[in-house]
Design a protein around this motif. Sequence first.
Motif, PDB file in Angstrom:
ATOM      1  N   GLY A   1       2.770   1.791  -0.035  1.00  0.00           N
ATOM      2  CA  GLY A   1       3.128   2.710   0.939  1.00  0.00           C
ATOM      3  C   GLY A   1       1.730   3.404   1.644  1.00  0.00           C
ATOM      4  O   GLY A   1       0.961   3.088   1.200  1.00  0.00           O
ATOM      5  N   PRO A   2       2.104   4.442   2.538  1.00  0.00           N
ATOM      6  CA  PRO A   2       1.291   5.040   3.267  1.00  0.00           C
ATOM      7  C   PRO A   2       0.320   5.998   2.432  1.00  0.00           C
ATOM      8  O   PRO A   2      -0.585   6.367   3.019  1.00  0.00           O
ATOM      9  N   CYS A   3       0.883   6.492   1.256  1.00  0.00           N
ATOM     10  CA  CYS A   3      -0.110   7.383   0.529  1.00  0.00           C
ATOM     11  C   CYS A   3      -0.140   7.112  -1.140  1.00  0.00           C
ATOM     12  O   CYS A   3       0.581   7.508  -1.951  1.00  0.00           O
ATOM     13  N   PRO A   4      -0.852   5.933  -1.001  1.00  0.00           N
ATOM     14  CA  PRO A   4      -1.043   5.267  -2.613  1.00  0.00           C
ATOM     15  C   PRO A   4      -1.759   6.156  -3.675  1.00  0.00           C
ATOM     16  O   PRO A   4      -2.688   6.907  -3.197  1.00  0.00           O
ATOM     17  N   THR A   5      -1.137   6.080  -4.690  1.00  0.00           N
ATOM     18  CA  THR A   5      -1.721   6.699  -5.975  1.00  0.00           C
ATOM     19  C   THR A   5      -2.205   5.765  -6.745  1.00  0.00           C
ATOM     20  O   THR A   5      -1.388   4.511  -6.721  1.00  0.00           O
ATOM     21  N   ARG A   6      -2.806   5.835  -7.838  1.00  0.00           N
ATOM     22  CA  ARG A   6      -3.076   5.060  -8.894  1.00  0.00           C
ATOM     23  C   ARG A   6      -1.759   4.358  -9.449  1.00  0.00           C
ATOM     24  O   ARG A   6      -1.695   3.152  -9.803  1.00  0.00           O
ATOM     25  N   ALA A   7      -1.131   5.469  -9.957  1.00  0.00           N
ATOM     26  CA  ALA A   7       0.059   5.065 -10.752  1.00  0.00           C
ATOM     27  C   ALA A   7       1.060   4.510  -9.895  1.00  0.00           C
ATOM     28  O   ALA A   7       1.771   3.347 -10.242  1.00  0.00           O
ATOM     29  N   GLY A   8       1.254   5.120  -8.479  1.00  0.00           N
ATOM     30  CA  GLY A   8       2.375   4.369  -7.402  1.00  0.00           C
ATOM     31  C   GLY A   8       1.756   2.837  -7.087  1.00  0.00           C
ATOM     32  O   GLY A   8       2.675   1.953  -7.187  1.00  0.00           O
ATOM     33  N   PHE A   9       0.515   2.571  -7.267  1.00  0.00           N
ATOM     34  CA  PHE A   9       0.036   1.302  -6.946  1.00  0.00           C
ATOM     35  C   PHE A   9       0.472   0.368  -8.090  1.00  0.00           C
ATOM     36  O   PHE A   9       0.939  -0.563  -7.736  1.00  0.00           O
ATOM     37  N   LEU A  10       0.304   0.718  -9.435  1.00  0.00           N
ATOM     38  CA  LEU A  10       0.544   0.011 -10.482  1.00  0.00           C
ATOM     39  C   LEU A  10       1.942  -0.359 -10.646  1.00  0.00           C
ATOM     40  O   LEU A  10       2.452  -1.369 -10.815  1.00  0.00           O
ATOM     41  N   ALA A  11       2.946   0.654 -10.422  1.00  0.00           N
ATOM     42  CA  ALA A  11       4.171   0.524 -10.400  1.00  0.00           C
ATOM     43  C   ALA A  11       4.676  -0.564  -9.073  1.00  0.00           C
ATOM     44  O   ALA A  11       5.482  -1.274  -9.379  1.00  0.00           O
ATOM     45  N   ALA A  12       4.064  -0.493  -7.904  1.00  0.00           N
ATOM     46  CA  ALA A  12       4.472  -1.130  -6.950  1.00  0.00           C
ATOM     47  C   ALA A  12       3.943  -2.532  -7.016  1.00  0.00           C
ATOM     48  O   ALA A  12       4.746  -3.608  -7.074  1.00  0.00           O
ATOM     49  N   LEU A  13       2.985  -2.694  -7.764  1.00  0.00           N
ATOM     50  CA  LEU A  13       2.339  -4.085  -8.155  1.00  0.00           C
ATOM     51  C   LEU A  13       3.233  -4.712  -9.146  1.00  0.00           C
ATOM     52  O   LEU A  13       3.426  -5.984  -8.824  1.00  0.00           O
ATOM     53  N   ARG A  14       3.628  -4.061 -10.029  1.00  0.00           N
ATOM     54  CA  ARG A  14       4.505  -4.636 -10.857  1.00  0.00           C
ATOM     55  C   ARG A  14       6.164  -5.120 -10.413  1.00  0.00           C
ATOM     56  O   ARG A  14       7.170  -5.484 -11.011  1.00  0.00           O
ATOM     57  N   GLY A  15       6.138  -4.532  -8.963  1.00  0.00           N
ATOM     58  CA  GLY A  15       7.681  -4.592  -8.692  1.00  0.00           C
ATOM     59  C   GLY A  15       7.713  -5.754  -7.822  1.00  0.00           C
ATOM     60  O   GLY A  15       8.578  -6.194  -7.356  1.00  0.00           O
ATOM     61  N   LEU A  16       6.511  -6.492  -7.789  1.00  0.00           N
ATOM     62  CA  LEU A  16       6.280  -7.928  -7.237  1.00  0.00           C
ATOM     63  C   LEU A  16       6.981  -8.696  -7.864  1.00  0.00           C
ATOM     64  O   LEU A  16       6.401  -9.142  -8.990  1.00  0.00           O
ATOM     65  N   THR A  17       7.987  -9.512  -7.207  1.00  0.00           N
ATOM     66  CA  THR A  17       8.954 -10.635  -8.271  1.00  0.00           C
ATOM     67  C   THR A  17       8.729 -11.776  -7.969  1.00  0.00           C
ATOM     68  O   THR A  17       8.894 -12.650  -8.685  1.00  0.00           O
ATOM     69  N   ARG A  18       8.162 -12.120  -6.524  1.00  0.00           N
ATOM     70  CA  ARG A  18       7.966 -13.729  -6.287  1.00  0.00           C
ATOM     71  C   ARG A  18       6.471 -13.589  -5.552  1.00  0.00           C
ATOM     72  O   ARG A  18       6.689 -14.243  -4.320  1.00  0.00           O
ATOM     73  N   TYR A  19       5.594 -13.019  -6.157  1.00  0.00           N
ATOM     74  CA  TYR A  19       4.267 -13.141  -5.524  1.00  0.00           C
ATOM     75  C   TYR A  19       3.788 -14.497  -5.583  1.00  0.00           C
ATOM     76  O   TYR A  19       3.763 -15.294  -6.668  1.00  0.00           O
ATOM     77  N   ASP A  20       3.352 -15.024  -4.369  1.00  0.00           N
ATOM     78  CA  ASP A  20       2.539 -16.576  -4.371  1.00  0.00           C
ATOM     79  C   ASP A  20       1.491 -16.660  -3.648  1.00  0.00           C
ATOM     80  O   ASP A  20       0.702 -17.765  -3.517  1.00  0.00           O
TER      81      ASP A  20
END
Length: 397
Positions: free
Chosen positions: A329-348
Amino acid sequence: MLLAVFAGSGSGSEAAGARTSCGGAAGAPGVTAGEIRLGLLYPDSGMVAADFPAVRAGVDARIGAANAAGGVGGRRIAYDWRDDDGTPTANLLGSRELVERRGVFGLLEFTSAAAGGAGYLADRGVPVVGSAMEDVWARYPSMVSVAATTATPIDTYGRVVAERGGHSAVVVRTALSAGVAGAAARVGASLRAAGVGVAADLAYTPGADSPGDLARQVVATGADSVVTLLAPSALPALLRAIRDAGGQPGVVLALDGYDRGLLRAAGVDLAGMLVPVYYRPFEAGGPPTARYLDAMRRYAPQVDDPEQAASLIAYLSTDLFLRGLQAAGPCPTRAGFLAALRGLTRYDAGGLLPPIAVATAQSHPATCYTVLRVDPTGTAFGVDQHDVCARPVTPAL
């Protein structure tokens, strides 16, 4: 040895404390209203530098394409880099400089010495994305890779050897990285799960150890197969020495051997060698490969041959980092980035990978591999088998 690419708004220390557009509050390190600054660690010098060709070119290509399209959330992506010399000590020093002096948001890392700074980075919650070559990548949740090369043992390698007539194998690994010993143990488990015996597990340092001495050890085991965890550049001399010593392995499986440039230099020594890859090989062509090649030509013109595995893997890893930033999102934090990264379920990676769930990538193997074979003339790779899909070996190591 420090270089800022795609010049941004101010130094790393300024970026770390700058105010962003996120409600006027101090933002995450490396994030300003107009820029997100990353760090890059890899061996540009030292004994293993030759094993990491064109890594920066792959990073440049993906970041260049992203910036040409407007960056991420309107912010340009910039990076600073450090040479870790392929040693844990230099890796820790590089990690500290990038985090404390350059104020980077997170790191891209391609090295066999990541264990040096891994604990330091994890303690500070710094995201690390890159190529997992050591067991340490499976230890820290802040380290993420596009392929679980250090995860649960899988039967893939054993099946490849067994289905081509192999009954016993010698595993040859680099002696330069302690973390690779764990990978060799997992390869051994894979072989045994498929009914292939492990005749020996041998360590080898190119340039320091004699290929002839190692070859005689391999031949003395009587094994009919050789499985290597060596950099591609080490393979021609070793395989030539094995044949000169009277060995005629029916199966040669190189876990890191996809180097088309090496075929031009020494392909005759590699004829018949098998290489498993978890990404789309260049031979497959198609729009995903065309986009990668276009980005390399536009933003990494310093590389004469963009069809290199090292640059492709760096490109994939950088793409994953950028995709995580988009998801944060528009205001990334390190913890938020890692959470968002792990939320990717069909990354290709835009079709360069089979779809993966990032959250399970650390503990589960890559889904399916393409097995390539060097043709009899040693001049080209061809597809030997599509979709060799991994099954975990139980009990796990």
